[in-house]
Design an enzyme around this catalytic site. Sequence first.
Site, PDB file in Angstrom:
ATOM      1  N   PRO A  86       0.824  -1.221   0.000  1.00 29.91           N
ATOM      2  CA  PRO A  86       0.000   0.000   0.000  1.00 29.91           C
ATOM      3  C   PRO A  86       0.855   1.266   0.000  1.00 29.91           C
ATOM      4  CG  PRO A  86      -0.475  -1.401   1.938  1.00 29.91           C
ATOM      5  CD  PRO A  86       0.609  -2.071   1.164  1.00 29.91           C
ATOM      6  N   GLU A 113       1.599  -8.821   8.690  1.00 31.78           N
ATOM      7  CA  GLU A 113       1.689  -7.419   9.114  1.00 31.78           C
ATOM      8  C   GLU A 113       2.624  -6.604   8.225  1.00 31.78           C
ATOM      9  OE1 GLU A 113      -0.066  -5.841  11.741  1.00 31.78           O
ATOM     10  OE2 GLU A 113      -1.183  -7.665  11.304  1.00 31.78           O
ATOM     11  N   ARG A 150      -4.143  -8.429 -20.798  1.00 34.38           N
ATOM     12  CA  ARG A 150      -5.143  -8.078 -21.815  1.00 34.38           C
ATOM     13  C   ARG A 150      -4.605  -7.072 -22.840  1.00 34.38           C
ATOM     14  NH1 ARG A 150      -7.853  -3.435 -21.031  1.00 34.38           N
ATOM     15  NH2 ARG A 150      -9.794  -4.034 -22.061  1.00 34.38           N
ATOM     16  N   ASP A 164     -10.659   1.679 -24.587  1.00 30.90           N
ATOM     17  CA  ASP A 164     -10.840   1.526 -23.139  1.00 30.90           C
ATOM     18  C   ASP A 164     -10.995   2.852 -22.415  1.00 30.90           C
ATOM     19  OD1 ASP A 164     -10.601  -1.186 -22.925  1.00 30.90           O
ATOM     20  OD2 ASP A 164      -8.471  -1.166 -22.437  1.00 30.90           O
TER      21      ASP A 164
END
Length: 222
Positions: A86, A113, A150, A164
């Site tokens: 993150p 963690e 893709r 897209d």
Amino acid sequence: MKIDILSLFPQMYNGFLSESIIKRAQEKNIVEINIHNIRDYSSDPHKKVDDYPIGGGSGMVLMPQPIFDAVEALKTSDSCVILLTPQGKTYNQHIAYDLANKKHLILICGHYEGFDERIRTLADVEISIGDYVLTGGEIPSMIITDSVVRLLDGVIDRESHINDSFNNNLLDYPVYTKPNNFRGMEVPEVLLSGNHKKIDEFRKEQAINKTKERRPDLLEKS
Ligand code: ADE
């Protein structure tokens, strides 16, 4: 392209790799995807992969040894090593295009963690899929694999990804299929006209309006 994923939970990938477009891309040899169990690289007699944080604190921390050994066994001069966290830079379609040009991706999934800070030195790039915290990097690694595969030549129609959402900083225009009238909701007349110039103009206008309404931040970028 080759994608190697390092994970403590290889079973999580079973469905992802054996269905739909990702399955077909592997069958057509456009991409080779290998899942490696981090535990297999542990030099500990009990295959231990984590330990308590030095200095105290809650939870367990992934140890550097298994990850270093795994990356060193897989890495070549063509590899791009990605750490999923993150704390990484936020993933988007531009990064997906950039990664689709690489020959070899190694994706490292953290878990529990956290991971020993020294593992960061292995990464060419740290990527987050958004400002929220998941239980591990497995789902982020699937998101990156899916969005990159893709884009590879021969996986889906070139047309489909040229249009897209996010290309040219515009959201995708709305599309319709049969029936022309569903519960009183009509397909826009112009799409039935057969006039391709008009249809293109209509779609462009719809894409701009939709982006203005939902993601004005994208229009400011373009
Ligand atoms: N691991 C846990 N949460 C994550 C996130 N948001 N992005 C990438 N890896 C993660």
